[in-house]
Design a protein around this motif. Structure first.
Motif, PDB file in Angstrom:
ATOM      1  N   ARG A   1       1.054  -1.188   0.150  1.00 21.00           N
ATOM      2  CA  ARG A   1      -0.087   0.020  -0.133  1.00 21.00           C
ATOM      3  C   ARG A   1       0.923   1.197   0.068  1.00 21.00           C
ATOM      4  O   ARG A   1       1.995   1.214   0.475  1.00 21.00           O
ATOM      5  CB  ARG A   1      -1.066   0.103   1.204  1.00 21.00           C
ATOM      6  N   THR A   2       0.606   2.416  -0.528  1.00 21.00           N
ATOM      7  CA  THR A   2       1.161   3.476  -0.627  1.00 21.00           C
ATOM      8  C   THR A   2       0.891   4.166   0.840  1.00 21.00           C
ATOM      9  O   THR A   2      -0.152   4.049   1.482  1.00 21.00           O
ATOM     10  CB  THR A   2       0.768   4.480  -1.690  1.00 21.00           C
ATOM     11  N   GLN A   3       1.857   5.105   1.233  1.00 23.41           N
ATOM     12  CA  GLN A   3       1.666   5.659   2.514  1.00 23.41           C
ATOM     13  C   GLN A   3       0.436   6.869   2.293  1.00 23.41           C
ATOM     14  O   GLN A   3      -0.573   6.660   2.977  1.00 23.41           O
ATOM     15  CB  GLN A   3       3.011   6.520   2.917  1.00 23.41           C
ATOM     16  N   ILE A   4       0.766   7.672   1.221  1.00 24.60           N
ATOM     17  CA  ILE A   4      -0.347   8.528   0.883  1.00 24.60           C
ATOM     18  C   ILE A   4      -1.323   7.664  -0.241  1.00 24.60           C
ATOM     19  O   ILE A   4      -0.963   7.577  -1.222  1.00 24.60           O
ATOM     20  CB  ILE A   4       0.033   9.911   0.711  1.00 24.60           C
TER      21      ILE A   4
ATOM     22  N   CYS B   1      -1.074  12.815  16.208  1.00 24.53           N
ATOM     23  CA  CYS B   1       0.035  13.124  15.331  1.00 24.53           C
ATOM     24  C   CYS B   1      -0.945  13.273  13.772  1.00 24.53           C
ATOM     25  O   CYS B   1      -0.120  13.803  13.013  1.00 24.53           O
ATOM     26  CB  CYS B   1       1.038  11.931  14.903  1.00 24.53           C
ATOM     27  N   GLY B   2      -1.900  12.808  13.606  1.00 25.32           N
ATOM     28  CA  GLY B   2      -2.834  12.939  12.238  1.00 25.32           C
ATOM     29  C   GLY B   2      -2.426  11.934  11.145  1.00 25.32           C
ATOM     30  O   GLY B   2      -2.997  12.034  10.238  1.00 25.32           O
ATOM     31  N   ALA B   3      -1.444  11.059  11.802  1.00 23.64           N
ATOM     32  CA  ALA B   3      -1.049  10.147  10.462  1.00 23.64           C
ATOM     33  C   ALA B   3      -2.207   9.189   9.919  1.00 23.64           C
ATOM     34  O   ALA B   3      -2.569   9.006   8.821  1.00 23.64           O
ATOM     35  CB  ALA B   3      -0.059   9.093  11.150  1.00 23.64           C
TER      36      ALA B   3
ATOM     37  N   ARG C   1      -7.549  25.462   1.630  1.00 22.62           N
ATOM     38  CA  ARG C   1      -8.014  24.365   2.235  1.00 22.62           C
ATOM     39  C   ARG C   1      -6.971  23.290   2.474  1.00 22.62           C
ATOM     40  O   ARG C   1      -6.178  23.153   1.584  1.00 22.62           O
ATOM     41  CB  ARG C   1      -9.163  23.773   1.091  1.00 22.62           C
ATOM     42  N   GLU C   2      -6.960  22.868   3.514  1.00 23.23           N
ATOM     43  CA  GLU C   2      -6.033  21.858   3.979  1.00 23.23           C
ATOM     44  C   GLU C   2      -6.633  20.749   4.834  1.00 23.23           C
ATOM     45  O   GLU C   2      -7.407  20.728   5.417  1.00 23.23           O
ATOM     46  CB  GLU C   2      -5.065  22.775   4.860  1.00 23.23           C
ATOM     47  N   TRP C   3      -5.870  19.554   4.580  1.00 27.47           N
ATOM     48  CA  TRP C   3      -6.527  18.490   5.208  1.00 27.47           C
ATOM     49  C   TRP C   3      -6.568  18.649   6.903  1.00 27.47           C
ATOM     50  O   TRP C   3      -5.558  19.092   7.427  1.00 27.47           O
ATOM     51  CB  TRP C   3      -5.545  17.026   4.987  1.00 27.47           C
TER      52      TRP C   3
ATOM     53  N   SER D   1       2.146  13.759   5.143  1.00 30.91           N
ATOM     54  CA  SER D   1       1.465  14.169   3.897  1.00 30.91           C
ATOM     55  C   SER D   1       2.708  14.383   2.710  1.00 30.91           C
ATOM     56  O   SER D   1       2.194  14.251   1.580  1.00 30.91           O
ATOM     57  CB  SER D   1       0.955  15.614   4.123  1.00 30.91           C
ATOM     58  N   ARG D   2       4.219  14.642   3.417  1.00 34.01           N
ATOM     59  CA  ARG D   2       4.855  14.865   2.226  1.00 34.01           C
ATOM     60  C   ARG D   2       5.669  13.361   1.703  1.00 34.01           C
ATOM     61  O   ARG D   2       6.435  13.353   1.022  1.00 34.01           O
ATOM     62  CB  ARG D   2       6.051  15.755   2.640  1.00 34.01           C
ATOM     63  N   GLU D   3       4.977  12.347   2.252  1.00 32.55           N
ATOM     64  CA  GLU D   3       5.300  10.907   2.135  1.00 32.55           C
ATOM     65  C   GLU D   3       6.682  10.639   2.262  1.00 32.55           C
ATOM     66  O   GLU D   3       7.520   9.884   1.658  1.00 32.55           O
ATOM     67  CB  GLU D   3       5.203  10.567   0.545  1.00 32.55           C
TER      68      GLU D   3
END
Ligand code: SF4
Ligand code: SF4
Ligand code: SF4
Ligand code: SF4
Lengths: 325, 251
Positions: free
Chosen positions: A52-55, A219-221, A248-250, B171-173
Motif C-alpha cells: 500500500r502507498t503511505q498516502i 499526530c494526524g497520521a 483548504r488543508e487536510w 503528507s509529504r510521503e
C-alpha cells in the motif's frame, strides 16, 4: 471468446499505450523507501507487488493544501485546478472503493468544483492485490469503481472494462490482447469491507477507549493516510496588496482544534474525539448514515505510531467477512 | 490607508528571527511602503517613536536591559508579538537553565577575568508581560512572518497551522524515522508549519518549534524509551529548544 488477456511480456507496451490517455502515474518506491503514487518515468519504476502507498490516491482529488478561492478588488474568483488528464495505474480495490466513497461526498448536490475538475481528469486502472497482515479484508477482491480493472494471473492480466474510457483503452490495446482458453478466475469474494457498526457502540464501556485516548499522540497520521478521510480546514490569508486567498488543508478529528468554535470545543477531550472518529469511520453520518467509510486498506494500523486499531472496539471483530473466497 | 506603526526589536538572541524578516526580499519593498517601520534597530539605528500598533519581539529575557526594553515595548504597543522560539520558550540560550547555575555558565563563557554584563537565566516573554500572538520557529518560517504582517495590515491576526510536524511529514510521503528507523524524532509533539523540513531530508525533528497544543509528552517519552533511548538522553534532546517539559503531560 473475447480477447481480454494481457501477457506479462506486453505490459510495458500496454503502459506506453496508456500514456496516450494522459500522464501516467503508478505505485513507485521513493528514494527514502516509501511506496507512493507518482509519475511513471519508466515502466521499470512500477512496483507491481506493492502493499500500500503511505498516502492514498485521494491526493489526486484533494491535495494536502490548495487555494480554493481568491479575493481581489471586491470580487471572488474560484480557483480552477490545473487540469491535465492523468491515468493512475495499479490502484488496489480498497483504494478504488475509497475514491467511490469520496465521489459520494464531493460530487453529491452542490458538487465541489475543485474536486469535480480533478475527478473528471482522472482515469483509474485497478489492479488486484494480495492482502498482507495489515489489511482488514480477508481475501483478494475486485472493484468496479474504476475505468479498467486488471486481475493478475500466472503469466498475465485479465482485463475488464468498467467504463467507456476503459473500453476505449481495451479497444486501443486490441493488438496486445489475446484469447485464453482458461480465463483468469475473478475472485469469488465480492467485498470484504469492514461492516457498518452500531453508532451506540461508540459509547461502550470498553476499557480500550481510555487506553487509546491516553496513547494517541494526535499526530494526524491515521487521517492523513486514510483514503476516505476528507475533513479539511479552511483558512484565509490576506496579501500585502489588498487581496486574499482561501486555503483548504487536510484536517484530523483527533486534533484539539477540530471541534473548536468561538467560546468552546464540541469535543474537548481526546476520548470524545476518538468516539467521533469511530462514528465517522464505521457508522457513517448524514447523509451517509449506515455506510462505513473504512475500506479496510490497513493504513491507519500500519502508520499509527502507537498501534491504535479502533476495530478492537467492535463487539465481534470481523476478521472474517464471512464471504471467504 | 493608515500605515500601521511597527516596532521590531531583539532581546537576548542570535537575531536570526529578525533576519528572517529581512530575508523576505521579494516583499520587503512592499512591507516598507505599507508599514511605518518606526523602530527596527537591526536594520537601522533609530530608536523610539512610540506608540506602536504592534511590537514584534525576538529573543529571551536575560538581562536587566532586556527587561527594560520589553516593558517599554509592552507599554507603548497595542499588540505584542513574540517572534521565534527564544521569545516563546527561552530557546537555545535557556537549554542549560535546569542543568547549570548562572555563575557556572558565565564563568565557562567569559572566564573569571573582567566584570561581565549582569544576566539571569533566559526566560520567555510571557514570564514578564502579556503576549498577544506568537510566531514560533528557530528561525520562524518566512511565510508565517509574512502572514502575520499581511494580517496586521488587515487589522487581524493570522490563522496559522496547529497540527504537529508529523502531519506535514506524512503528507509529504517521508519515511517515518521514529517508526521505521527507531530514531529519536520529536515530530509527534512539536508544532508543525515548517513543512517537516528536517524529516524531509532524512534528519529527525529536533523540536525547534516547541510543543504543539495538547502535546502527549508522556506517550512520546514512552515511545522513545521503548526504542531504547535513555531518559537522560531524551530529556537532553527535548530541552534543546525549551528547557522545561512536563513529562507526565498527556493533554
Ligand atoms: S480507517 Fe484505516 S483501514 Fe479503514 S480506510 Fe481508513 S486508513 Fe484504511
Ligand atoms: S495515527 Fe494513531 S496516534 Fe496518530 S492521531 Fe491517529 S490514532 Fe492518534
Ligand atoms: S519522521 Fe518524525 S515527524 Fe515524520 S512522521 Fe515520523 S515521527 Fe513524525
Ligand atoms: S522538523 Fe522539527 S527541528 Fe526541523 S524545522 Fe521543523 S520543527 Fe524544527
Amino acid at each position: 471468446m473475447a480477447k481480454t488477456t494481457l501477457k506479462n511480456i506486453h505490459l510495458s507496451h500496454f503502459l506506453e499505450l496508456l500514456r496516450l490517455f494522459g500522464e501516467l502515474h503508478g505505485p513507485v518506491l521513493s528514494d527514502q523507501g516509501v511506496f507512493s503514487f507518482a509519475p511513471l518515468a519508466s515502466a521499470s519504476d512500477l512496483q507491481l507487488n506493492y502493499s500500500r502507498t503511505q498516502i492514498p490516491p485521494k491526493k489526486y482529488l484533494l491535495p494536502f493544501r490548495e487555494e480554493i478561492l481568491h479575493y481581489q478588488k471586491g470580487a471572488y474568483r474560484q480557483a480552477v485546478p490545473y487540469g491535465s488528464e492523468t491515468v493512475l495505474f495499479g490502484v488496489h480495490p480498497c483504494d478504488l472503493d475509497a475514491m467511490a466513497y469520496l465521489d459520494r461526498v464531493f460530487l453529491a448536490e452542490a458538487a465541489d468544483s475543485c474536486y469535480a475538475t480533478r475527478r473528471a481528469n482522472l482515469t483509474l486502472v485497478g489492479l488486484s492485490c494480495r492482502p498482507d497482515d495489515f489489511c482488514f479484508c480477508s481475501g483478494p477482491r475486485e472493484s468496479a469503481a474504476c475505468d479498467l480493472f486488471l486481475q493478475a494471473g500466472e503469466d498475465g492480466f485479465s482485463l475488464t472494462a468498467r467504463s467507456a474510457k476503459g473500453e476505449a483503452i481495451t479497444a486501443a490495446a486490441a493488438d496486445l490482447l489475446v484469447e485464453t482458453e482458461k480465463e483468469i478466475e475473478p475472485p469469488a469474494c465480492g467485498s470484504c469491507n469492514v461492516l457498518p457498526q452500531d453508532p451506540q457502540l461508540r459509547f461502550s464501556a470498553h476499557p480500550l477507549w481510555v487506553k487509546f485516548a491516553e496513547a494517541c499522540v494526535s499526530c494526524g497520521a491515521c487521517s492523513v493516510c486514510c483514503p476516505t478521510c476528507y475533513c479539511f480546514d479552511l483558512r484565509e490569508y490576506p496579501s500585502l496588496s489588498g487581496g486574499a486567498e482561501r486555503v483548504r488543508e487536510w484536517d484530523n478529528c483527533l486534533f484539539v482544534t477540530h471541534g473548536e468554535v468561538a467560546g468552546g470545543n464540541f469535543r474537548a477531550t481526546r476520548l470524545e474525539r476518538l468516539r467521533y472518529r469511530f462514528l465517522h469511520k464505521y457508522c457513517g453520518f448524514t447523509p451517509l448514515t449506515g455506510i462505513t467509510s473504512c475500506v479496510g486498506c490497513g493504513r491507519c494500523k500500519e502508520f499509527c505510531p502507537v498501534g491504535i486499531d479502533l476495530r478492537e472496539l467492535f463487539q465481534d471483530l470481523p476478521l472474517d467477512c464471512g464471504r471467504t473466497p | 490607508m493608515n500605515r500601521p506603526r511597527l516596532a521590531i526589536a531583539g532581546l537576548t538572541a542570535c537575531s536570526g528571527c529578525q533576519l528572517t524578516l529581512l530575508n523576505c526580499e521579494e516583499e520587503l519593498a512592499e512591507v516598507a511602503a505599507r508599514f511605518d517601520l518606526v523602530s527596527f534597530p537591526m536594520a537601522e539605528s533609530v530608536e523610539g517613536g512610540a506608540p506602536f500598533d504592534a511590537a514584534i519581539v525576538e529573543g529571551a529575557v536575560s538581562t536587566p536591559g532586556d527587561l527594560a526594553n520589553l516593558f517599554r515595548l509592552r507599554n507603548s504597543s497595542r499588540l505584542l508579538v513574540a517572534l521565534g522560539t527564544c521569545a516563546i520558550f527561552g530557546g537555545v540560550a535557556a537549554m542549560n537553565n535546569g542543568v547549570s547555575t548562572r555563575e557556572e555558565l558565565v564563568a565557562a563563557v567569559y572566564g573569571d577575568g573582567e566584570k561581565t554584563v549582569e544576566s539571569f537565566a533566559p526566560a520567555p516573554l510571557t514570564n514578564f508581560v502579556s503576549v498577544d500572538f506568537s510566531i514560533t520557529g528557530c528561525p520562524p518560517e518566512k511565510q508565517e512572518v509574512m502572514a502575520l504582517l499581511c494580517a496586521l495590515l488587515n487589522g487581524t491576526l493570522p490563522p496559522l497551522a496547529t497540527y504537529p510536524v508529523c502531519t506535514e511529514c506524512r503528507s509529504r510521503e517521508n519515511l517515518c524515522l521514529l517508526l521505521e528507523r527507531k530514531e529519536l524524532c520529536l515530530g509527534p509533539i512539536i508544532q508543525g508549519g515548517c513543512n517537516a523540513r528536517c524529516p524531509a531530508t532524512g534528519i529527525v525533528c529536533e523540536g525547534c518549534r516547541g510543543p504543539v497544543r495538547e502535546a502527549n509528552v508522556a506517550q512520546e517519552l514512552e515511545l522513545l524509551l521503548e526504542r531504547g533511548f535513555g531518559r537522560k538522553e531524551i530529556e537532553r534532546r527535548m530541552s534543546r529548544f525549551k528547557p522545561e517539559w512536563d513529562y507526565g503531560q498527556r493533554r
